[in-house]
Design a protein around this motif. Structure first.
Motif, short mmCIF file in Angstrom:
data_model
loop_
_atom_site.label_atom_id
_atom_site.label_comp_id
_atom_site.label_asym_id
_atom_site.label_seq_id
_atom_site.Cartn_x
_atom_site.Cartn_y
_atom_site.Cartn_z
N LEU A 64 0.83 -1.21 0.00
CA LEU A 64 0.00 0.00 0.00
C LEU A 64 0.86 1.25 0.00
N ILE A 65 1.86 1.30 0.85
CA ILE A 65 2.74 2.47 0.92
C ILE A 65 3.50 2.64 -0.40
N PHE A 66 4.03 1.55 -0.93
CA PHE A 66 4.77 1.61 -2.18
C PHE A 66 3.90 2.18 -3.30
N TYR A 67 2.69 1.64 -3.46
CA TYR A 67 1.84 2.10 -4.55
C TYR A 67 1.26 3.49 -4.29
N ALA A 68 1.10 3.88 -3.03
CA ALA A 68 0.68 5.25 -2.73
C ALA A 68 1.77 6.24 -3.15
N VAL A 69 3.02 5.91 -2.89
CA VAL A 69 4.13 6.76 -3.33
C VAL A 69 4.17 6.82 -4.85
N PHE A 70 4.01 5.67 -5.50
CA PHE A 70 4.00 5.59 -6.96
C PHE A 70 2.90 6.50 -7.53
N VAL A 71 1.69 6.36 -7.01
CA VAL A 71 0.54 7.14 -7.49
C VAL A 71 0.75 8.63 -7.26
N LEU A 72 1.20 9.00 -6.10
CA LEU A 72 1.38 10.43 -5.80
C LEU A 72 2.48 11.04 -6.68
N ALA A 73 3.54 10.30 -6.92
CA ALA A 73 4.59 10.80 -7.81
C ALA A 73 4.05 11.01 -9.21
N ALA A 74 3.27 10.05 -9.71
CA ALA A 74 2.69 10.18 -11.05
C ALA A 74 1.69 11.32 -11.11
N ALA A 75 0.90 11.49 -10.03
CA ALA A 75 -0.11 12.55 -10.00
C ALA A 75 0.51 13.94 -9.95
N ILE A 76 1.73 14.05 -9.48
CA ILE A 76 2.44 15.33 -9.49
C ILE A 76 3.18 15.51 -10.80
N HIS A 77 3.86 14.45 -11.25
CA HIS A 77 4.73 14.52 -12.42
C HIS A 77 3.97 14.78 -13.72
N ALA A 78 2.92 14.03 -13.97
CA ALA A 78 2.22 14.10 -15.25
C ALA A 78 1.60 15.47 -15.53
N PRO A 79 0.86 16.07 -14.60
CA PRO A 79 0.27 17.37 -14.90
C PRO A 79 1.31 18.48 -15.13
N ILE A 80 2.45 18.39 -14.48
CA ILE A 80 3.49 19.40 -14.71
C ILE A 80 4.00 19.29 -16.15
N GLY A 81 4.25 18.07 -16.60
CA GLY A 81 4.69 17.88 -17.98
C GLY A 81 3.63 18.27 -18.98
N LEU A 82 2.37 17.87 -18.71
CA LEU A 82 1.28 18.22 -19.61
C LEU A 82 1.08 19.73 -19.66
N ARG A 83 1.25 20.40 -18.55
CA ARG A 83 1.15 21.86 -18.50
C ARG A 83 2.15 22.50 -19.46
N SER A 84 3.36 22.00 -19.45
CA SER A 84 4.39 22.54 -20.36
C SER A 84 4.03 22.30 -21.81
N VAL A 85 3.54 21.10 -22.11
CA VAL A 85 3.16 20.78 -23.48
C VAL A 85 2.00 21.66 -23.94
N LEU A 86 0.99 21.81 -23.11
CA LEU A 86 -0.16 22.64 -23.48
C LEU A 86 0.23 24.10 -23.67
N ARG A 87 1.12 24.59 -22.83
CA ARG A 87 1.59 25.98 -22.99
C ARG A 87 2.30 26.16 -24.32
N GLU A 88 3.10 25.18 -24.69
CA GLU A 88 3.88 25.29 -25.93
C GLU A 88 3.01 25.07 -27.17
N TRP A 89 2.17 24.07 -27.16
CA TRP A 89 1.41 23.70 -28.36
C TRP A 89 0.15 24.54 -28.58
N THR A 90 -0.48 24.98 -27.49
CA THR A 90 -1.76 25.68 -27.64
C THR A 90 -1.69 27.15 -27.24
N GLY A 91 -0.65 27.53 -26.54
CA GLY A 91 -0.58 28.90 -26.05
C GLY A 91 -1.44 29.15 -24.83
#
Length: 109
Positions: A51-78
């Motif tokens: 449970l702890i391992f997968y909670a860390v995994f999920v939280l890291a992904a939940a932080i990491h992905a939107p930051i990257g997507l934010r950069s892509v959306l800023r660049e591609w769509t303005g």
């Protein structure tokens, strides 16, 4: 990108590199060992370490992905500004909520 977002992106990337490697290794071990889905669930249900391992995994992904997507959306769509930040915050909350719910469901059985 702000320095805080940069650090969060890089820090979560390091966490994800480790957790993905462990996750894939666990899958390979289970498959090569001939474990069924039921046997795997039997070993993970009630296991606080999983449970702890997968909670860390999920939280890291939940932080990491939107930051990257934010950069892509800023660049591609303005798309910029508060609305983009709020949309990515909502995505992060959604990913965290759904992922933690799944991890907890496996833990509780």
């Amino acid at each position: 990108m702000s320095p805080l977002l940069y650090l969060a992106q890089r820090g979560t990337a390091a966490i994800l590199a480790l957790t993905v490697a462990v996750h894939l290794g666990t899958i390979l071990y289970a498959v090569r060992g001939g474990l069924t889905a039921g046997e795997i669930l039997g070993r993970t249900q009630g296991n606080l370490g999983f449970l702890i391992f997968y909670a860390v995994f999920v939280l890291a992904a939940a932080i990491h992905a939107p930051i990257g997507l934010r950069s892509v959306l800023r660049e591609w769509t303005g798309w910029r500004g508060r609305s983009l930040d709020l949309a990515m915050l909502a995505l992060s909350a959604l990913l965290a909520g759904l992922g933690l719910r799944a991890a907890l469901a496996v833990y509780l059985g």
